[in-house]
Design a protein around this motif. Structure first.
Motif, PDB file in Angstrom:
ATOM      1  N   GLY A   1       0.819  -1.216   0.000  1.00 58.21           N
ATOM      2  CA  GLY A   1       0.000   0.000   0.000  1.00 58.21           C
ATOM      3  C   GLY A   1       0.849   1.261   0.000  1.00 58.21           C
ATOM      4  N   ALA A   2       1.871   1.279   0.834  1.00 62.19           N
ATOM      5  CA  ALA A   2       2.756   2.444   0.879  1.00 62.19           C
ATOM      6  C   ALA A   2       3.518   2.601  -0.437  1.00 62.19           C
ATOM      7  CB  ALA A   2       3.732   2.315   2.042  1.00 62.19           C
ATOM      8  N   ALA A   3       3.939   1.499  -1.015  1.00 63.04           N
ATOM      9  CA  ALA A   3       4.660   1.566  -2.289  1.00 63.04           C
ATOM     10  C   ALA A   3       3.751   2.086  -3.399  1.00 63.04           C
ATOM     11  CB  ALA A   3       5.224   0.195  -2.654  1.00 63.04           C
ATOM     12  N   LEU A   4       2.512   1.588  -3.454  1.00 60.21           N
ATOM     13  CA  LEU A   4       1.577   2.051  -4.482  1.00 60.21           C
ATOM     14  C   LEU A   4       1.264   3.530  -4.290  1.00 60.21           C
ATOM     15  CD1 LEU A   4      -0.260   1.528  -6.898  1.00 60.21           C
ATOM     16  CD2 LEU A   4      -2.042   0.802  -5.287  1.00 60.21           C
ATOM     17  N   ALA A   5       0.968   3.924  -3.082  1.00 62.60           N
ATOM     18  CA  ALA A   5       0.677   5.339  -2.818  1.00 62.60           C
ATOM     19  C   ALA A   5       1.906   6.195  -3.144  1.00 62.60           C
ATOM     20  CB  ALA A   5       0.259   5.533  -1.366  1.00 62.60           C
ATOM     21  N   GLY A   6       3.089   5.717  -2.797  1.00 64.70           N
ATOM     22  CA  GLY A   6       4.313   6.460  -3.091  1.00 64.70           C
ATOM     23  C   GLY A   6       4.536   6.652  -4.581  1.00 64.70           C
ATOM     24  N   VAL A   7       4.316   5.607  -5.348  1.00 69.53           N
ATOM     25  CA  VAL A   7       4.477   5.705  -6.804  1.00 69.53           C
ATOM     26  C   VAL A   7       3.459   6.687  -7.383  1.00 69.53           C
ATOM     27  CG1 VAL A   7       4.184   4.424  -8.960  1.00 69.53           C
ATOM     28  CG2 VAL A   7       5.519   3.442  -7.106  1.00 69.53           C
ATOM     29  N   LEU A   8       2.208   6.577  -6.952  1.00 69.34           N
ATOM     30  CA  LEU A   8       1.166   7.476  -7.473  1.00 69.34           C
ATOM     31  C   LEU A   8       1.451   8.930  -7.115  1.00 69.34           C
ATOM     32  CD1 LEU A   8      -1.987   5.310  -6.704  1.00 69.34           C
ATOM     33  CD2 LEU A   8      -1.099   5.881  -8.966  1.00 69.34           C
ATOM     34  N   VAL A   9       1.872   9.174  -5.893  1.00 66.07           N
ATOM     35  CA  VAL A   9       2.176  10.551  -5.468  1.00 66.07           C
ATOM     36  C   VAL A   9       3.408  11.074  -6.211  1.00 66.07           C
ATOM     37  CG1 VAL A   9       2.949  11.944  -3.506  1.00 66.07           C
ATOM     38  CG2 VAL A   9       1.029  10.367  -3.235  1.00 66.07           C
TER      39      VAL A   9
END
Length: 126
Positions: A80-88
């Protein structure tokens, strides 16, 4: 090795779902109501608010899909943190959109991304 593969697939699929749904919604709204989206080459405030809600839904679905791929095998906080980080990161790297939307909208979109991805994971893993 298998866990890393699932994480990579989850990130790619989650990102693709978020961006694909967002593009579909954006193109559909622009086609249906171009005057609502922009006037004189500037995004309308009402459209920016709608865009925030659309991004919330898209990131929620992307988070859900990523959680579905990884399942309980991988700690959800990692993916979740990786996905949110990539999107941001992608959201902030597009300097034209940052200038077009404004700093306040970018900050709201960042918060909405994190909330949406977390909500998608929470829905899938509850």
């Amino acid at each position: 090795m298998i866990t890393g593969t699932f994480v990579l697939i989850a990130l790619i699929l989650g990102y693709s779902v978020v961006v694909g749904l967002s593009m579909l919604a954006t193109f559909s709204i622009t086609k249906a109501a171009p005057a609502f989206v922009a006037q004189e080459h500037l995004l309308n405030p009402g459209y920016r608010i709608l865009q925030e809600f659309m991004w919330l839904v898209c990131s929620l679905v992307g988070g859900y899909v990523s959680a579905w791929v990884t399942g309980p095998a991988v700690h959800p906080l990692l993916v979740g943190a990786a996905l949110a980080g990539v999107l941001v990161a992608v959201l902030w790297s597009n300097t034209w959109e940052v200038a077009q939307r404004g700093l306040g909208h970018q900050i709201v979109m960042t918060i909405v991304t994190i909330i949406g991805v977390a909500a998608g994971f929470a829905l899938r893993l509850r």
